[in-house]
Design a protein around this motif. Structure first.
Motif, PDB file in Angstrom:
ATOM      1  N   ASP A 145      23.311 -25.735  27.039  1.00 24.79           N
ATOM      2  CA  ASP A 145      23.024 -24.572  27.886  1.00 24.79           C
ATOM      3  C   ASP A 145      21.522 -24.325  27.986  1.00 24.79           C
ATOM      4  O   ASP A 145      20.992 -24.013  29.068  1.00 24.79           O
ATOM      5  CB  ASP A 145      23.726 -23.342  27.311  1.00 24.79           C
ATOM      6  N   ILE A 146      20.826 -24.479  26.852  1.00 24.91           N
ATOM      7  CA  ILE A 146      19.360 -24.288  26.867  1.00 24.91           C
ATOM      8  C   ILE A 146      18.702 -25.326  27.765  1.00 24.91           C
ATOM      9  O   ILE A 146      17.808 -25.015  28.566  1.00 24.91           O
ATOM     10  CB  ILE A 146      18.818 -24.365  25.426  1.00 24.91           C
ATOM     11  N   LEU A 147      19.146 -26.589  27.646  1.00 23.18           N
ATOM     12  CA  LEU A 147      18.576 -27.647  28.481  1.00 23.18           C
ATOM     13  C   LEU A 147      18.861 -27.403  29.963  1.00 23.18           C
ATOM     14  O   LEU A 147      18.003 -27.662  30.825  1.00 23.18           O
ATOM     15  CB  LEU A 147      19.145 -29.002  28.049  1.00 23.18           C
ATOM     16  N   VAL A 148      20.056 -26.908  30.269  1.00 18.64           N
ATOM     17  CA  VAL A 148      20.377 -26.607  31.662  1.00 18.64           C
ATOM     18  C   VAL A 148      19.464 -25.517  32.204  1.00 18.64           C
ATOM     19  O   VAL A 148      18.965 -25.596  33.337  1.00 18.64           O
ATOM     20  CB  VAL A 148      21.862 -26.206  31.776  1.00 18.64           C
ATOM     21  N   THR A 149      19.234 -24.491  31.365  1.00 18.01           N
ATOM     22  CA  THR A 149      18.331 -23.407  31.798  1.00 18.01           C
ATOM     23  C   THR A 149      16.923 -23.928  32.033  1.00 18.01           C
ATOM     24  O   THR A 149      16.275 -23.607  33.047  1.00 18.01           O
ATOM     25  CB  THR A 149      18.319 -22.309  30.734  1.00 18.01           C
ATOM     26  N   GLU A 183      14.695 -24.117  35.539  1.00 19.58           N
ATOM     27  CA  GLU A 183      13.323 -23.609  35.673  1.00 19.58           C
ATOM     28  C   GLU A 183      12.381 -24.697  36.201  1.00 19.58           C
ATOM     29  O   GLU A 183      11.541 -24.439  37.085  1.00 19.58           O
ATOM     30  CB  GLU A 183      12.835 -23.085  34.326  1.00 19.58           C
ATOM     31  N   GLN A 184      12.508 -25.924  35.654  1.00 20.64           N
ATOM     32  CA  GLN A 184      11.662 -27.016  36.121  1.00 20.64           C
ATOM     33  C   GLN A 184      11.935 -27.334  37.586  1.00 20.64           C
ATOM     34  O   GLN A 184      11.020 -27.639  38.355  1.00 20.64           O
ATOM     35  CB  GLN A 184      11.904 -28.258  35.254  1.00 20.64           C
TER      36      GLN A 184
END
Length: 228
Positions: free
Chosen positions: A174-178, A182-183
């Motif tokens: 989930d953190i990587l998806v967020t 953003e990127q």
């Protein structure tokens, strides 16, 4: 027919009636007193009713008992009924005969069990062939998936730890998806900026070409000169 009441003077004369008649004639008792004494007391009437109710209740209890016995006989018919008992006795007798035959052949059976079954075929009746085919398919499928089943059974004690790791991995995902979102937004903004810059470059080049063509220089305000 009700028995004669000794207090009733109109009934057939007897010793008690004659005695009461003498009492009435002598004035010791009056006819009104005898008439009052003829009436049954209410307590005796209630007692008779209670006795009748008790008898009815006893009959009801007796009928209920008979019904319960019939129900019990119906429920236990397969156990105590002679026909069922005879059938069960025959079954037990057949099993006993088979066990006796096994005991008689105990030595030969033991030798057959100890003897290896290599290069021997077990005869199967034709009516059971289709069931054997289905059984062999199930056996092959089971053997193919046996290692997977065993691995699943081995992993059961570590199931809680695996679930914790999975939860942690999902949180990191989930953190990587967020961060990826953003990127992606930053990249889109950068593209927009690049488009603006790209669209302004021809204009800047045209202005520089125009200035160079007319030999126009721009200096500070104090020493600005324009050569035409």
């Amino acid at each position: 027919m009700d028995p004669a009441n000794p207090r009733d003077g109109s009934s057939v004369p007897n010793a008690a009636g004659l005695l009461l008649s003498r009492f009435v004639a002598s004035g010791m008792v009056t006819q009104e007193m005898l008439n009052i004494s003829k009436k049954s007391a209410s307590c005796f009437v209630n007692f008779s009713r209670l006795h009748h109710i008790t008898n009815i209740q006893d009959e009801i209890n007796q009928k209920n008992l008979e019904i319960e016995l019939l129900r019990l006989e119906k429920d236990t018919a397969d156990v105590v009924h002679p026909s069922f008992l005879a059938e069960k006795c025959q079954t037990l007798q057949s099993m006993n005969n088979q066990l006796e035959a096994v005991l008689k052949e105990k030595r030969s059976l033991r030798q057959r069990l100890l003897k290896p079954m290599c290069q021997e075929n077990l005869p199967i009746e034709a009516v059971y062939h289709r069931y054997m085919v289905h059984l062999l398919e199930l056996a092959v499928t089971f053997i193919e998936k046996l290692e997977t089943h065993l691995e699943t059974i081995r992993n059961i004690p570590h199931l809680d730890a695996d679930l914790k790791k999975m939860s942690k991995a999902l949180a990191e995902m989930d953190i990587l998806v967020t961060e990826t979102e953003e990127q992606a937004e930053n990249i889109l903004k950068w593209r927009e900026q690049q488009k603006e810059v790209s669209s302004s470059i021809p204009k800047i080049l045209a202005e520089e070409s125009y200035l160079h063509k007319h030999d126009i220089t721009t200096s500070l305000p104090f020493t600005s000169k324009v050569h035409v």
